[in-house]
Design a protein around this motif. Structure first.
Motif, PDB file in Angstrom:
ATOM      1  N   ILE A 115      -2.863   1.117  -9.005  1.00 52.45           N
ATOM      2  CA  ILE A 115      -4.092   0.319  -8.920  1.00 52.45           C
ATOM      3  C   ILE A 115      -3.861  -1.059  -9.516  1.00 52.45           C
ATOM      4  O   ILE A 115      -4.269  -2.084  -8.955  1.00 52.45           O
ATOM      5  N   GLU A 116      -3.192  -1.113 -10.667  1.00 51.78           N
ATOM      6  CA  GLU A 116      -2.949  -2.397 -11.330  1.00 51.78           C
ATOM      7  C   GLU A 116      -2.012  -3.269 -10.502  1.00 51.78           C
ATOM      8  O   GLU A 116      -2.184  -4.494 -10.429  1.00 51.78           O
ATOM      9  N   ASP A 117      -1.010  -2.651  -9.880  1.00 52.06           N
ATOM     10  CA  ASP A 117      -0.099  -3.434  -9.030  1.00 52.06           C
ATOM     11  C   ASP A 117      -0.846  -4.048  -7.853  1.00 52.06           C
ATOM     12  O   ASP A 117      -0.628  -5.215  -7.497  1.00 52.06           O
ATOM     13  N   TYR A 174       0.813  -1.215   0.000  1.00 48.04           N
ATOM     14  CA  TYR A 174       0.000   0.000   0.000  1.00 48.04           C
ATOM     15  C   TYR A 174       0.850   1.271   0.000  1.00 48.04           C
ATOM     16  O   TYR A 174       0.315   2.359  -0.184  1.00 48.04           O
ATOM     17  N   GLN A 175       2.148   1.134   0.214  1.00 47.51           N
ATOM     18  CA  GLN A 175       2.991   2.320   0.355  1.00 47.51           C
ATOM     19  C   GLN A 175       2.984   3.212  -0.883  1.00 47.51           C
ATOM     20  O   GLN A 175       2.939   4.453  -0.755  1.00 47.51           O
ATOM     21  N   PRO A 176       3.022   2.675  -2.112  1.00 42.64           N
ATOM     22  CA  PRO A 176       2.969   3.570  -3.287  1.00 42.64           C
ATOM     23  C   PRO A 176       1.706   4.426  -3.330  1.00 42.64           C
ATOM     24  O   PRO A 176       1.769   5.598  -3.729  1.00 42.64           O
ATOM     25  N   LEU A 177       0.572   3.866  -2.933  1.00 40.46           N
ATOM     26  CA  LEU A 177      -0.667   4.651  -2.905  1.00 40.46           C
ATOM     27  C   LEU A 177      -0.605   5.709  -1.806  1.00 40.46           C
ATOM     28  O   LEU A 177      -1.030   6.852  -2.009  1.00 40.46           O
ATOM     29  N   ILE A 178      -0.057   5.347  -0.641  1.00 34.64           N
ATOM     30  CA  ILE A 178       0.136   6.329   0.437  1.00 34.64           C
ATOM     31  C   ILE A 178       1.037   7.461  -0.054  1.00 34.64           C
ATOM     32  O   ILE A 178       0.765   8.649   0.195  1.00 34.64           O
ATOM     33  N   ASP A 179       2.102   7.118  -0.770  1.00 41.02           N
ATOM     34  CA  ASP A 179       3.031   8.140  -1.269  1.00 41.02           C
ATOM     35  C   ASP A 179       2.324   9.125  -2.202  1.00 41.02           C
ATOM     36  O   ASP A 179       2.563  10.338  -2.141  1.00 41.02           O
ATOM     37  N   LEU A 193     -10.388   1.534  -7.731  1.00 39.47           N
ATOM     38  CA  LEU A 193     -10.565   0.427  -8.667  1.00 39.47           C
ATOM     39  C   LEU A 193     -11.904   0.542  -9.402  1.00 39.47           C
ATOM     40  O   LEU A 193     -11.993   0.290 -10.607  1.00 39.47           O
ATOM     41  N   GLN A 194     -12.947   0.948  -8.672  1.00 48.84           N
ATOM     42  CA  GLN A 194     -14.257   1.119  -9.290  1.00 48.84           C
ATOM     43  C   GLN A 194     -14.259   2.263 -10.315  1.00 48.84           C
ATOM     44  O   GLN A 194     -15.015   2.224 -11.282  1.00 48.84           O
ATOM     45  N   GLY A 195     -13.417   3.264 -10.080  1.00 50.45           N
ATOM     46  CA  GLY A 195     -13.380   4.410 -10.993  1.00 50.45           C
ATOM     47  C   GLY A 195     -12.224   4.388 -11.965  1.00 50.45           C
ATOM     48  O   GLY A 195     -11.933   5.402 -12.615  1.00 50.45           O
ATOM     49  N   ARG A 196     -11.545   3.235 -12.074  1.00 48.45           N
ATOM     50  CA  ARG A 196     -10.348   3.156 -12.927  1.00 48.45           C
ATOM     51  C   ARG A 196     -10.657   3.489 -14.388  1.00 48.45           C
ATOM     52  O   ARG A 196      -9.916   4.244 -15.030  1.00 48.45           O
ATOM     53  N   ASP A 197     -11.730   2.938 -14.920  1.00 50.88           N
ATOM     54  CA  ASP A 197     -12.059   3.192 -16.322  1.00 50.88           C
ATOM     55  C   ASP A 197     -12.329   4.670 -16.577  1.00 50.88           C
ATOM     56  O   ASP A 197     -11.962   5.216 -17.627  1.00 50.88           O
TER      57      ASP A 197
END
Length: 839
Positions: free
Chosen positions: A814-816, A289-294, A757-761
């Protein structure tokens, strides 16, 4: 509304269950002549209790003399990950004797989880069948011994735990029966226990042809009764074929009901409206989760321009109206954990202010900024709110005055005679109401404006930044009041006024207000909203009958402005010097109040004399107590020594609502302190509070004794040895969720990931997709420009869309995470799940 979320321990695999929504529990009755009613008056005093696998975890307030109760209560319950069912029992409270069961609704975990969008409907109450009200587990060992002389089935019945109490003493007299085809055998009866230890081996002789039988081995548990028929306690069915595959089958098996389907009473018992949604989550290790926190941190610590796209703006773009409040609370917790909640709020507020042209519409929508400020105040300011409002709220509840200003609603028979000249008039009621409302409103306003030093510093700094942004945007003289209204709109309208209107939902009271008090609170909340609006809306609404309060509201404007000026007069750097989350401040009391204390060690006294009234304080570091709140000498228990916090069976002391705090001394010895609470809700609150502050303790116990060691044996399992291993599993993960929930960065970041993830598109389409073919030629010039360098080389420069770089990083994160969820064998992160209940 039911909800479930699970705080998970690092380095383990877990799942989270959320059930959420904004619905209400309400019982709708059938025609009265078909209604099951206990009271002769033709009405009931209903309340609802919530059970998880037959254990009571919450109780609503009682709605007196009402067949159509509205509770409007919300609970968040953190529960064991492996829970099987939620049940809701509607009860009729009796002043004398036992309360009566009106009916119940049971929802299995599978049934709730099968509804992708959640359950939201009226459900008919069913009758309570004792044979279906089973609980507990049984420890068995089954095998087919290889013996040339005979064929047999051997079942070792070892022990059982947490059986349902069937006797008036709160225990049972259990025995087990093993059945296969026409063969059966029984264990001995163990008296007065819900935790029997049999240790008996039962053997059934079989015929050779029975070895190919496709039937099941059934183990039943019964409560023996000397008079009348025995009571069913549960059963286990094991397919006989399993014994051919596994020579020795051993383990704990959950006891199941007889299997009779619950009969819908066709609405005769009434109905309950529930809104339930469950979502199961897998929580990954923190490193994922660290990349998203960053990315989230970058948005607030190094923003280039507030108007530029960032991870936070993209988060707002994909957040739906329904999920905005949950997302706002989750983001507040994430930034609290990072120590960046003030820059986070400042970022959102600055964008909101810059996008607002009409000051009258500032923060009027339910934007992410508005919701974040609202949830932030609840997260850090609940103790402050209690200090300011609780004395006045208690006074209003105690006095129970009849107050009414609306001429259409004044009922002269509801008020007492004011004079000896005759019945009271409408003007008499209105005059006395104005006098009382002025008194209450003055007390509330004075308490608020005198609370500058009590307000958490982090709240004051957040409001200071908000004041600055609004003043910069609306600097015109005619907008002088806008900077005050921006703060008071949150402070008065979204924090104090809702707490006055519904004090139980802010834990200011244990019970809902009655009709008379509710009306008083509503009028006060309306008046306080006008105070928060600085009296600017007075006289423009439909409720002109509120006019008698206008003078006192206008007189308070100057003191409110002075209060707001003092509130933001604080050094910005002070926030870095103190923790931003009140629950983690050692000096702040998370919970306090009177309890009755009993120590396990020492001489054995009669139960009613063994408990002594003491005043308790709970902080994140200690559980301390003294004779009175003013007593100078306190005894303390370090929280780090707590290794279990559990309920105690009623038969241990013949007392209800008793809990135990088990601590471990430096020498490894366990010590138990028993505490009695005044009701089941207070019991759940104290259990929850102590469990939360000790949730990360090492050496937590896996089992405990729900009884007490008295007269040389444990009252629960009847074992004589005091240090013997506990007979029931501990429930350290079962807590009531509220403002004091410990921060859980991994779980919170998982919630944000799910939303993204729900809003990725939507993000990919807006930021990364190439334009349509018919736009290609016109866009080429804006996308690619050619430049001839002095050395003759040609360089093509790709011009990115605004936010494209951030969006690309966000989508990669998100993909990772999606791939990690698909491939990573998640480590179990603890035994917790959570459920939100809103009756």
């Amino acid at each position: 509304m039911l909800a479930a979320k699970m705080p998970v321990c690092k380095g383990a695999c877990s799942s989270s269950i959320w059930s959420q929504g904004g619905a209400l529990f309400q019982r709708r009755d059938a025609p009265e002549d078909r209604m099951t009613i206990h009271l002769r008056s033709g009405t009931s005093d209903p309340y609802c209790i919530v059970k998880v696998d037959n254990e009571v975890v919450a109780r609503t307030a009682t709605v007196w003399k009402n067949l159509n109760p509205f509770w409007g209560e919300e609970y968040t319950l953190h529960l064991p990950m492996g829970f099987h069912s939620l049940s809701f029992h509607v009860m009729d409270e009796d002043t004398i004797g036992h309360d009566d069961v009106i009916g119940k609704i049971t929802l299995s975990k599978e049934a709730i989880g099968s509804q992708a969008k959640g359950l939201d409907s009226w459900l008919n109450l069913t009758r309570v069948n004792p044979d279906e009200e089973v609980q507990g587990e049984i420890h068995l060992s089954l095998e087919l011994p290889k013996d040339a002389e005979k064929i047999s089935l051997r079942c070792q019945v070892i022990e059982a735990r947490d059986l349902a109490p069937r006797d008036i003493s709160g225990t049972s007299d259990p025995f087990a029966r093993v059945i296969f085809n026409n063969h059966s055998a029984e264990t001995s009866i163990i008296k007065k226990t819900r935790f029997p230890h049999w240790g008996e081996s039962l053997e059934l002789e079989l015929d050779p042809e029975e070895l190919s039988d496709e039937g099941s081995v059934i183990v039943e548990v019964w409560d023996w009764d000397m008079v009348g028929k025995n009571d069913f306690l549960g059963k286990v069915e094991i397919p006989f074929a399993c014994l051919h595959k596994t020579p020795l089958l051993e383990g704990w098996f959950r006891l199941l009901p007889l299997g009779n389907s619950e009969v819908d009473a066709g609405g005769k018992l009434g109905a309950l409206r529930l809104k339930v949604r469950l979502v199961e989550d897998r929580i990954l290790p923190s490193v994922y989760y660290q990349p998203l926190i960053d990315l989230l941190v970058e948005s607030v610590i190094s923003p280039t321009e507030v108007e530029d796209s960032s991870a936070l703006t993209m988060m707002e773009e994909v957040t739906t109206v329904e999920s905005r409040q949950d997302v706002a609370m989750t983001l507040v917790k994430i930034y609290l954990g990072q120590g960046l909640v003030v820059p986070f709020l400042d970022y959102l507020n600055t964008r909101e202010v810059n996008h607002t042209t009409d000051p009258n519409t500032l923060f009027r929508s339910n934007s992410l900024a508005s919701k974040a400020m609202e949830q932030f105040m609840k997260a850090v300011g609940m103790l402050y709110l209690h200090d300011v409002l609780k004395p006045i709220i208690n006074r209003i509840f105690d006095e129970k005055k009849y107050i009414e200003l609306d001429p259409c609603k004044i009922e002269l028979n509801r008020t007492r005679r004011i004079s000896f000249k005759g019945a009271v008039s409408e003007s008499d009621v209105r005059d006395s109401s104005v006098e009382m409302l002025q008194s209450y409103l003055t007390s509330i306003t004075e308490s608020i404006v005198g609370s500058v030093d009590q307000c958490p510093p982090v709240m004051r700094v957040a409001f200071k930044q908000l004041h600055k942004r609004v003043e910069e945007q609306f600097a015109e003289p005619e907008n002088e009041d806008v900077k005050y209204l921006a703060i008071s709109g949150f402070f008065f309208l979204r924090f104090f006024a809702p707490a006055i209107l519904t004090p139980k939902l802010f834990q200011l009271r244990d019970q809902h207000a009655d009709t008379r008090t509710s009306r008083t609170l509503l009028l006060l909340a309306k008046a306080l909203q006008s105070v928060g609006n600085l009296g600017l809306q007075l006289g423009h609404g439909k409720e002109q009958w509120m006019a008698p309060l206008h003078p006192i509201i206008l007189r308070s404007v100057a003191s409110v402005k002075d209060f707001l000026d003092k509130l933001i007069d604080i050094d910005h750097d002070i926030v870095s010097e103190v923790p931003q989350r009140a629950v983690f401040m050692p000096s702040v009391t998370v919970k306090e109040g009177y309890l009755h204390k009993h120590k396990a060690e020492g001489p054995q006294l009669l139960s009613r004399f063994a408990f002594k009234k003491r005043y308790f304080w709970l902080t994140s570091e200690t559980l301390s107590y003294a004779k009175t709140p003013d007593w100078q000498v306190r005894s303390s228990i370090p929280i780090q020594c707590v290794c279990a916090v559990e309920r105690v069976d009623e038969n241990a002391f013949q007392q209800q609502n008793v809990m135990q705090v088990i601590t471990q001394a430096n020498d490894g010895q366990l010590h138990t302190m028993y505490l009695q609470c005044k009701n089941v809700n207070e019991l759940n609150q104290w259990l929850s509070a102590v469990r939360k502050v000790s949730i990360y303790n090492e050496h937590m116990l896996p089992s405990f004794h729900p009884g007490a060691h008295r007269s040389g044996k444990w009252t629960c399992c009847l074992q004589a040895d005091r240090p013997v291993t506990g007979c029931s599993r501990t429930h350290s993960a079962v807590t009531l969720g509220d403002w004091s929930d410990p921060l859980d960065p991994d779980s919170e970041t998982q919630t944000i990931y799910k939303q993204l993830l729900q809003g990725r598109d939507k993000l990919r389409k807006k930021y990364l997709e190439m334009p349509d073919a018919n736009q290609t030629s016109s866009n080429k010039e804006s996308k690619i420009s050619s430049d001839i360098h002095p050395d003759g080389a040609e360089c093509n420069v790709q011009l990115l869309k605004p936010g494209q770089s951030v969006a690309a990083r966000m989508l990669a994160v998100i993909e990772d995470l999606e791939q990690a969820h698909a491939t990573f064998q998640c480590r179990e992160k603890g035994d917790a799940t959570s459920v939100i209940l809103n009756p």
